[in-house]
Design a protein around this motif. Structure first.
Motif, PDB file in Angstrom:
ATOM      1  N   HIS A  48       1.959   0.187  -0.266  1.00 25.66           N
ATOM      2  CA  HIS A  48       1.260   1.384  -0.752  1.00 25.66           C
ATOM      3  C   HIS A  48       2.250   2.385  -1.342  1.00 25.66           C
ATOM      4  N   SER A  49       3.359   2.592  -0.665  1.00 26.16           N
ATOM      5  CA  SER A  49       4.387   3.523  -1.137  1.00 26.16           C
ATOM      6  C   SER A  49       4.992   3.052  -2.461  1.00 26.16           C
ATOM      7  N   LEU A  50       5.304   1.766  -2.556  1.00 24.30           N
ATOM      8  CA  LEU A  50       5.876   1.216  -3.790  1.00 24.30           C
ATOM      9  C   LEU A  50       4.944   1.438  -4.987  1.00 24.30           C
ATOM     10  N   VAL A  51       3.676   1.168  -4.780  1.00 22.15           N
ATOM     11  CA  VAL A  51       2.696   1.327  -5.861  1.00 22.15           C
ATOM     12  C   VAL A  51       2.581   2.794  -6.267  1.00 22.15           C
ATOM     13  N   ASP A  52       2.423   3.679  -5.281  1.00 24.89           N
ATOM     14  CA  ASP A  52       2.254   5.097  -5.588  1.00 24.89           C
ATOM     15  C   ASP A  52       3.491   5.698  -6.268  1.00 24.89           C
TER      16      ASP A  52
END
Length: 187
Positions: free
Chosen positions: A157-161
């Motif tokens: 989730h962090s990588l995508v955001d």
């Protein structure tokens, strides 16, 4: 490049408002007590391209906003973002040229994602272990929740955001002064 205090305050306020608004309108994946809302971290990641101070203000403002509008555990998870946001922003201040090197930036992104996920795992574990949620048993479901959903899911989730934030800020930097991109172009 320094931005004026009024600009910093205005941008911080807009990013805080977006941080509280995004979970209300964006798609969400819910797996047990874990939830992942697309782009929910983008405003905080955007703040990281401006300054550690702005990152801190946005993280604290977002936490307070969630304290008023969401379950307590969500506010605690948002408060844990203070750690990765300030560390990541300090790193960008010292090495702004990283934004011009996609592989290095993705490695930095992965490190931020891991700090982000570990901080959230610690917060959620402490919350559950201190009796914050009687629905979760302390066996394999706790392990699965913490490490699979909050940990690995949090990293993804962090990588995508952060990639969404990077794309937005890089595009904005062409017509609006973004300190990290300005510093990177001067080096």
């Amino acid at each position: 490049m320094k931005t004026k205090p009024v600009q910093q305050l205005t941008l911080s306020a807009l990013l805080i408002a977006l941080s509280v608004l995004i979970p209300l309108v964006m798609p969400r994946i819910v797996i047990g007590p874990a939830s992942f809302t697309l782009a929910s971290h983008v405003p905080l990641f955007v703040a990281m391209f401006f300054s550690p101070k702005m990152s801190m203000v946005v993280a604290l403002g977002t936490s307070f906003g969630f304290l008023l509008t969401a379950p307590f555990i969500i506010a605690l998870r948002a408060l844990s973002h203070l750690l990765f946001a300030v560390l990541g922003s300090l790193y960008l201040q010292k090495r702004p040229q990283i934004v011009n090197h996609p592989k290095k930036f993705q490695l930095y992104n992965l490190m931020i994602a891991m700090i982000h996920a570990v901080a959230e795992v610690i917060v959620v574990a402490a919350f559950f272990l201190l009796g914050g949620s009687p629905q979760v048993s302390y066996d394999t479901s706790m392990f699965t929740l913490l490490f699979a959903f909050i940990g690995i899911g949090g990293v993804i989730h962090s990588l995508v955001d952060y990639n969404i934030a990077y794309f937005i800020v890089k595009t904005l930097s062409k017509s609006f002064p973004v300190p990290i991109f300005k510093k990177a172009s001067n080096k």
